[in-house]
Design an enzyme around this catalytic site. Structure first.
Site, short mmCIF file in Angstrom:
data_model
loop_
_atom_site.label_atom_id
_atom_site.label_comp_id
_atom_site.label_asym_id
_atom_site.label_seq_id
_atom_site.Cartn_x
_atom_site.Cartn_y
_atom_site.Cartn_z
N HIS A 188 0.88 -1.06 0.06
CA HIS A 188 -0.27 0.16 0.09
C HIS A 188 0.88 1.28 0.02
CE1 HIS A 188 -3.34 -2.64 1.69
NE2 HIS A 188 -3.90 -2.22 0.33
N ASP A 264 -19.25 -1.55 -10.72
CA ASP A 264 -18.10 -2.24 -11.54
C ASP A 264 -16.95 -1.14 -12.05
OD1 ASP A 264 -17.40 -2.71 -15.26
OD2 ASP A 264 -16.61 -3.98 -13.59
N ASP A 288 -6.35 -0.57 -7.70
CA ASP A 288 -5.79 -1.46 -6.64
C ASP A 288 -6.76 -2.59 -6.99
OD1 ASP A 288 -4.97 -2.60 -4.29
OD2 ASP A 288 -5.73 -0.93 -2.97
#
Length: 425
Positions: A188, A264, A288
């Site tokens: 991260h 989505d 991510d």
């Protein structure tokens, strides 16, 4: 007893019809693939079935293996086949062999659709099981997990959260390791800070995926951030992260600056690109995501790796903005790394690939910052140090002013993957 059970339901098989109907042809194929995988055949049975009119109607096969067994059932009237591979891992880990066999069988039946499951069976005295993820058909990485704290299937994917001795709580999606309490900062911090610190004043950000909250938590350390759109298709991931992964997101999922969008990612970005609302453009976009194809065949995130999606992302970037995404392992996934780097280069003027070793993934992992104007390689350690002091960035466990330029110092084999003018794929 430790073991691995793999299953696959295969549909729309485009293989020669005889492979689904003729026990002799099926036997030749199955035995050859099993031996090639390195598993040991100690017994076999192939039984053909007939329809009411006497025509062939499929075959059931069972192989006894020294490591356990294989079962195959063909359904020619449906162009389908079911596969079950079970191996014991008591004296040695046969998981890679089992995975290779299953993939070879699926490829041989030329199935265009499949549903697969991966189940670790049995446990040791500690109550833990060895959870493995296939990096390639030939290589796996894993760690021992306690019985799941949460295990469910959402409309989109299988979600599992379990404790481990080495990584703390671990999240897996469709059998793939996503994040853990003890090593999440490797991924991260390196996903977020190289681009965020290279941007002089990031205000608005879009995260596609990131339901564990780790990337949101890192972004919120930058005081200029006013708004984050967290576009996570699966609300159940966020729900379970809130409950079990507080040591990863530290409450970021409930920060008022974070707007949750359960859509989505491809559809959301495409619609935003068509709207082109000036005050809704993003300074940073972080992809991510899960891999374009998971170890079990899932392709939930595949659309978000396409050139069309990247072009839509570029359209919703504010002037001076940048996109960040991971490219996979340059060693285990060189073709993916190369193709994605080239795809980014087709869309953006500057593409800056970099690498970080992620312990939970068991591999050196590739990432890239892409932008028409921003190039993080242009900032030296002194410049990064000044910006970190100005932003009072704290609680960083991996990234610092000296790590920043080091991330972009690539070994030759990585530098050459997908580089402009390179044939290396």
């Amino acid at each position: 007893m430790q073991g691995l059970h793999l299953t696959a339901d295969c549909y729309d098989c485009r293989c020669a019809p005889g492979l689904l109907l003729d026990p002799a042809l099926l036997r030749e194929f199955v035995l050859a693939q099993t031996r090639r995988s390195g598993l040991t055949i100690v017994g076999e049975k192939f039984h053909p079935f007939q329809a009411a009119d006497g025509s062939a109607a499929g075959v059931t096969c069972a192989l006894l293996l020294a490591e356990s067994h294989l079962a195959v059932h063909t359904w020619p009237e449906r162009q389908a086949v079911t596969l079950d591979v079970y191996v014991c891992n008591f004296t040695e880990d046969n998981s890679a062999k089992a995975s290779a066999l299953l993939e070879a069988l699926i490829a041989g039946f030329a199935a265009t659709q499949r549903q697969t499951q991966r189940l670790q069976r049995g446990n040791g005295a500690s109550g833990q099981t060895l959870a493995l993820e296939q990096l390639t058909p030939h290589t796996a990485y894993g760690t021992s997990l306690a019985p799941p704290l949460a295990q469910t299937r959402s409309p989109f994917q299988r979600i599992e959260i379990a404790d481990s001795a080495e990584f703390g709580k671990v999240m897996r999606l469709d059998g793939a390791f996503m994040t853990s309490e003890r090593d999440e900062f490797f991924y991260h911090e390196c996903l977020v800070h190289p681009a965020a610190l290279s941007h002089p004043h990031p205000r608005r950000a879009l995260i596609v995926g990131g339901g564990d909250g780790g990337s949101s938590e890192e972004l919120l350390k930058h005081p200029s951030i006013e708004h984050i759109t967290l576009c996570e298709i699966d609300p159940l991931v966020i729900q379970l992260a809130r409950t079990h992964l507080q040591q990863i997101h530290h409450g970021a999922l409930d920060d008022p600056r974070v707007q949750h969008v359960a859509l989505d990612g491809f559809a959301f970005v495409k619609e935003a690109a068509q709207a082109q609302v000036a005050d809704q453009l993003y300074d940073l976009i972080l992809l991510d995501l899960t891999d374009p194809q998971a170890a079990d065949g899932s392709t939930l995130a595949a659309d978000c790796y396409t050139r069309e999606f990247l072009q839509a992302c570029r359209a919703v970037l504010a002037p001076g903005g940048a996109l960040v995404m991971h490219l996979g392992s340059p060693f285990h996934h060189p073709q993916r790394f190369s193709q994605l780097r080239q795809r980014l280069g087709d869309v953006f003027r500057h593409v800056s690939p970099y690498t970080v070793y992620v312990p939970l993934y068991g591999a050196l992992w590739g990432m890239a910052v892409a932008s028409d104007t921003l190039d993080p390689r242009q900032l030296d350690s002194k410049s990064i140090s000044i910006r970190m002091q100005e932003r009072v960035l704290a609680d960083l466990q991996y990234y610092n002013e000296n790590v920043h330029p080091a991330l972009f110092a690539l070994p030759n084999f990585v530098q050459n993957l997908g580089a402009p003018g390179s044939d290396n794929t």
